[in-house]
Scaffold this active site. Structure first.
Site, PDB file in Angstrom:
ATOM      1  N   HIS A  72       0.824  -1.214   0.000  1.00  0.00           N
ATOM      2  CA  HIS A  72       0.000   0.000   0.000  1.00  0.00           C
ATOM      3  C   HIS A  72       0.863   1.273   0.000  1.00  0.00           C
ATOM      4  O   HIS A  72       0.756   2.082  -0.932  1.00  0.00           O
ATOM      5  CB  HIS A  72      -0.997  -0.032   1.168  1.00  0.00           C
ATOM      6  CG  HIS A  72      -1.579   1.301   1.510  1.00  0.00           C
ATOM      7  ND1 HIS A  72      -2.361   2.020   0.631  1.00  0.00           N
ATOM      8  CD2 HIS A  72      -1.478   2.069   2.617  1.00  0.00           C
ATOM      9  CE1 HIS A  72      -2.717   3.163   1.200  1.00  0.00           C
ATOM     10  NE2 HIS A  72      -2.194   3.222   2.389  1.00  0.00           N
ATOM     11  N   HIS A  96       4.178   6.620   5.439  1.00  0.00           N
ATOM     12  CA  HIS A  96       3.044   7.399   5.928  1.00  0.00           C
ATOM     13  C   HIS A  96       2.188   6.714   6.984  1.00  0.00           C
ATOM     14  O   HIS A  96       1.506   7.378   7.753  1.00  0.00           O
ATOM     15  CB  HIS A  96       2.164   7.895   4.765  1.00  0.00           C
ATOM     16  CG  HIS A  96       1.181   6.884   4.238  1.00  0.00           C
ATOM     17  ND1 HIS A  96       1.468   6.054   3.192  1.00  0.00           N
ATOM     18  CD2 HIS A  96      -0.082   6.582   4.618  1.00  0.00           C
ATOM     19  CE1 HIS A  96       0.422   5.281   2.946  1.00  0.00           C
ATOM     20  NE2 HIS A  96      -0.533   5.578   3.791  1.00  0.00           N
ATOM     21  N   GLU A 100       1.421   5.641  12.833  1.00  0.00           N
ATOM     22  CA  GLU A 100       0.077   5.243  13.224  1.00  0.00           C
ATOM     23  C   GLU A 100      -0.004   3.747  13.566  1.00  0.00           C
ATOM     24  O   GLU A 100      -0.596   3.373  14.561  1.00  0.00           O
ATOM     25  CB  GLU A 100      -0.848   5.564  12.038  1.00  0.00           C
ATOM     26  CG  GLU A 100      -2.307   5.484  12.308  1.00  0.00           C
ATOM     27  CD  GLU A 100      -2.758   6.508  13.340  1.00  0.00           C
ATOM     28  OE1 GLU A 100      -1.974   7.430  13.641  1.00  0.00           O
ATOM     29  OE2 GLU A 100      -3.873   6.362  13.837  1.00  0.00           O
ATOM     30  N   ASP A 101       0.591   2.933  12.736  1.00  0.00           N
ATOM     31  CA  ASP A 101       0.323   1.488  12.816  1.00  0.00           C
ATOM     32  C   ASP A 101       1.477   0.621  13.305  1.00  0.00           C
ATOM     33  O   ASP A 101       1.313  -0.586  13.436  1.00  0.00           O
ATOM     34  CB  ASP A 101      -0.074   0.960  11.415  1.00  0.00           C
ATOM     35  CG  ASP A 101      -1.348   1.626  10.912  1.00  0.00           C
ATOM     36  OD1 ASP A 101      -2.085   2.160  11.751  1.00  0.00           O
ATOM     37  OD2 ASP A 101      -1.585   1.611   9.694  1.00  0.00           O
ATOM     38  N   ASP A 163      -2.746   8.669  -0.803  1.00  0.00           N
ATOM     39  CA  ASP A 163      -3.152   7.594   0.107  1.00  0.00           C
ATOM     40  C   ASP A 163      -4.625   7.258  -0.138  1.00  0.00           C
ATOM     41  O   ASP A 163      -5.006   6.101  -0.314  1.00  0.00           O
ATOM     42  CB  ASP A 163      -2.934   8.081   1.548  1.00  0.00           C
ATOM     43  CG  ASP A 163      -3.386   7.080   2.595  1.00  0.00           C
ATOM     44  OD1 ASP A 163      -3.178   5.866   2.377  1.00  0.00           O
ATOM     45  OD2 ASP A 163      -3.933   7.502   3.630  1.00  0.00           O
ATOM     46  N   ASP A 283     -23.887  15.817 -24.707  1.00  0.00           N
ATOM     47  CA  ASP A 283     -24.325  16.229 -26.035  1.00  0.00           C
ATOM     48  C   ASP A 283     -23.214  16.694 -26.948  1.00  0.00           C
ATOM     49  O   ASP A 283     -23.446  16.990 -28.103  1.00  0.00           O
ATOM     50  CB  ASP A 283     -25.369  17.342 -25.913  1.00  0.00           C
ATOM     51  CG  ASP A 283     -24.815  18.511 -25.146  1.00  0.00           C
ATOM     52  OD1 ASP A 283     -23.712  18.379 -24.566  1.00  0.00           O
ATOM     53  OD2 ASP A 283     -25.471  19.552 -25.115  1.00  0.00           O
TER      54      ASP A 283
END
Ligand code: MN
Length: 724
Positions: A72, A96, A100-101, A163, A283
């Site tokens: 990712h 990134h 956080e993880d 992201d 159109d």
């Protein structure tokens, strides 16, 4: 042209963000291959190192699709690399999600990859925390602003957009409810931000994926309709394109000609918002012609105008006069075969890149590049106009060297506990927030919680915080609050509350004074005399409170009013003796302490009535009291025994002129737990100085203690408590 043209082969819409089910796994080596086309080897090495750190940190984590997590961030880095973003952005993209993880910390990133990368990763993590779930349009607008305001560096937004784009490309694996939430957020928040930044390619893809995930059925129906019409017009379109290509060849012009499609989401929105049928929206034919340089654009224009007649009034020269967001192109509309209008856009490769990748294109130019100055100037202009910036954020060069622009320098965006977003001026405090929520909340607040932690009301708020107000039924605004509110609403409400309080207190005090005066004349009934109504009318008052107010503020003498009320009544023998008014402190604002003699608790005091000022408390020995001849104006007053306030007392010292005297005096006073609120010094001669000071004390004893200590300072020659 020194910027590298991506070649003139025909392409689908979206120069670099072609959407296709990702064919095979995109590897770090593939990323490096893209980076090699525009970055230095050293930079690529650093990015590779970031990849190793990221892969290690995410090791064992899987995405919802079941593939290793690192793919990712790698895909996010790819999106930015295809836009030729700088090395720091790519490094940050790879890292990134680690703060956080994973167990990797900001400090480590800063050590390893520099503070800029750490700041970018941290910024992206902060945005990841924000969840948008309101469906109101105004809230979406505020949320977008909050995101932009929180990103101190525009690259944070670009990484976040990439992201989100990759998450949208892989949204199919998520549960339907989650899919819808993310799709809505994408359409309401992220796509408009991409649009604001001029990143059309990302915007279109976000819209298409968002539309598909949010309304799968409508998406499919519309897509089928577009395919059908395209099929019907295929032959005609082919004919027009062929004719144009041949004409350009005759002119010796090398160009890329391709058809453009309106994106499904914008077709859908137009149909929905303007109640149009599909054929009314879909159109026109649209073509884009991309060439090498600016001059050629005009030659192409001439060439197509000789082929098909232009529609009058539809020609636009956005090359000579670029749009505010830096967009450049020639626009014209031609009468095609069978009178079908054909929209044509003509631009250079560089202009095409700006039109597709917007602000990201501006990182593409290296310093010294012939385009860099114009591009920078435009990028800067653009930020000023498109972002509704109030202030000029510096010159163009500054912008490119330091992309840490504060996009909304005048505002701060915070959440209510229910997730609503409030916009406040920068510097606003918890108290401003309380008043912004509701006047009653402001008037009764005692503290705030910021992100669930207790904080003082005076705390300035930061973007993205969740703020909760704690109230108490007995809480009241204080005049000190005026020092730390910045909003007009809070200031106005605090003022008007205090004014109201002042009136109430004046009314109560006036009533008390009148009762006192009546008691002195021997009237003992708890009710006021029945003559009150008549006296009110005589004096021109509508209601008793108005009379009390005037007495409380010293406009009328209580003894005179009492006498009037009792006229014609029999005065009982043995009038009541003096029952003094108890002084509870300075809180009531119709009560003033005389500046001439600065009375403090423990001093014998008297009150005087002064028109407009109410009662003024003097020390009994004050010369100013003796000057007031009319006995009726002097009230007997007494200190309340349980005062818990500080009062100013004036003292005067004569000292020898020696170095450090003032400091010793000040430290002596503060060692006694008192503050100095005013000092004036006059040199009497070269030997001595007179110092006048105002000291905040609790009472007479407190002052006496201070004076005793001050006398022990050898340089102090004379010391008195000043009396007006
Ligand atoms: Mn992510």
């Amino acid at each position: 042209m020194s910027s590298e043209p991506p070649g003139l082969k025909p392409e689908e819409e979206g120069v670099s963000l072609r959407h296709a089910p990702e064919p095979e796994r995109f590897l770090v080596s593939d990323l490096c291959a893209i980076l090699e086309t525009y970055l230095e080897p050293e930079e690529i090495k650093t990015i590779y190192r970031a990849y190793l750190v990221g892969a290690d940190a995410h090791d064992g984590q899987l995405r919802a699709s079941g593939e290793a997590y690192i793919y990712h961030p790698l895909a996010v880095a790819r999106i930015l690399a295809e836009m030729h973003m700088d090395a720091d952005s790519i490094t940050a993209a790879i890292l990134h999600d680690v703060i956080e993880d994973t167990s990797v910390e900001r400090e480590y990133i800063s050590e390893q990859f520099g503070e800029d990368v750490a700041m970018l990763v941290d910024g992206v993590s902060k945005l990841t925390h924000l969840k948008f779930d309101s469906r109101e349009e105004a809230q979406a607008a505020n949320f977008r602003k909050m995101m932009l305001a929180m990103a101190s560096d525009l690259r944070v937004i670009l990484v976040k957009l990439a992201d989100r784009l990759h998450n949208m490309r892989t949204i199919g694996v998520l549960r339907p409810d989650k899919r819808r939430r993310i799709a809505r957020e994408t359409l309401e928040i992220y796509a408009p931000i991409a649009q604001r930044l001029g990143m059309s390619a990302i915007r279109r893809e976000l819209e298409r994926l968002g539309f598909e995930a949010l309304y799968p059925m409508r998406y499919r129906v519309l897509e089928a309709s577009v395919q059908r019409v395209k099929g019907q017009r295929k032959e005609l379109m082919h004919k027009v394109e062929g004719a144009i290509v041949r004409r350009l060849e005759e002119y010796g012009i090398q160009a890329r000609v391709h058809g453009r499609e309106k994106n499904l989401w914008s077709i859908y929105r137009k149909m929905r918002d303007k109640h149009l049928s599909f054929s009314e929206v879909f159109d026109v034919f649209a073509l884009r012609i991309v060439v090498e340089n600016k001059d050629t654009c005009y030659r192409v224009l001439g060439a197509v105008h000789t082929l098909y007649k232009p529609l009058p009034g539809r020609f636009k020269d956005y090359i000579a006069i670029p749009k505010a967001n830096g967009y450049q192109s020639l626009h014209t509309v031609l009468f095609g075969p069978h009178g079908i209008p054909i929209e044509v856009q003509i631009r250079t490769v560089a202009m095409d890149r700006v039109a597709e990748t917007g602000i990201a294109a501006h990182w593409h130019y290296k310093t010294g590049d012939e385009h860099s100055n114009a591009a920078q100037r435009r990028a800067h202009e653009w930020l000023r106009t498109v972002m509704d910036l109030q202030h000029n954020t510096g010159n163009a060069l500054e912008f490119m060297e330091n992309v840490k622009v504060d996009l909304f320098p005048d505002e701060v965006y915070v959440f209510t506990p229910l997730g609503e977003i409030m916009e406040l001026p920068r510097g606003a405090t918890g108290l401003d927030f309380a008043y912004a929520v509701h006047t009653d909340i402001g008037n009764s607040c005692v503290a705030i919680k910021i992100d669930r932690h207790l904080a003082p009301l005076s705390t300035p708020l930061q973007n993205g915080q969740t703020v909760e107000v704690l109230t108490a039924p007995n809480a009241r605004p204080k005049s000190a609050w005026l020092n730390y509110v910045v909003t007009a609403k809070a200031r106005h409400n605090i003022r008007s509350f205090l004014k109201n309080i002042r009136r109430q207190e004046a009314v109560e005090q006036g009533r008390l004074l009148l009762e006192n005066a009546l008691a002195q004349k021997g009237y003992r009934d708890p009710e006021l005399p029945e003559t009150l109504a008549a006296v009110l009318e005589e004096l021109g008052y509508a209601k008793p409170e108005d009379l009390f107010f005037d007495i409380g503020t010293g406009e009328r003498l209580p003894t005179v009013v009492a006498a009037r009320l009792l006229t014609g009544r029999e005065t009982p023998a043995g009038g009541d003796s003096d029952s003094p008014l108890i002084i509870e402190g300075a809180e009531g604002m119709v009560l003033n302490f005389a500046r001439c003699c600065t009375p403090i608790p423990g001093d014998p005091i008297v009150g005087t009535m002064t028109a407009g000022k109410g009662i003024v408390i003097h020390r009994a020995e004050c010369a100013n009291v003796r000057r007031i001849s009319d006995d009726g104006r002097v009230l007997s007053v007494e200190w309340s025994p349980d005062l818990d306030e500080e009062f100013p007392a004036s003292i005067r010292l004569v000292t020898r002129n020696e170095r450090g005297v003032l400091a010793r005096i000040a430290s002596t006073i503060s060692s006694q737990g008192a503050n100095i609120s005013g000092v004036t010094i006059s040199d009497d001669d070269s030997m001595a100085s007179t110092i006048n000071m105002v000291v905040e004390v609790r009472n007479r004893k407190h002052l006496a203690d201070i004076l005793r200590k001050l006398r022990n300072i050898p340089e102090v020659m004379k010391l008195i408590r000043a009396l007006g």
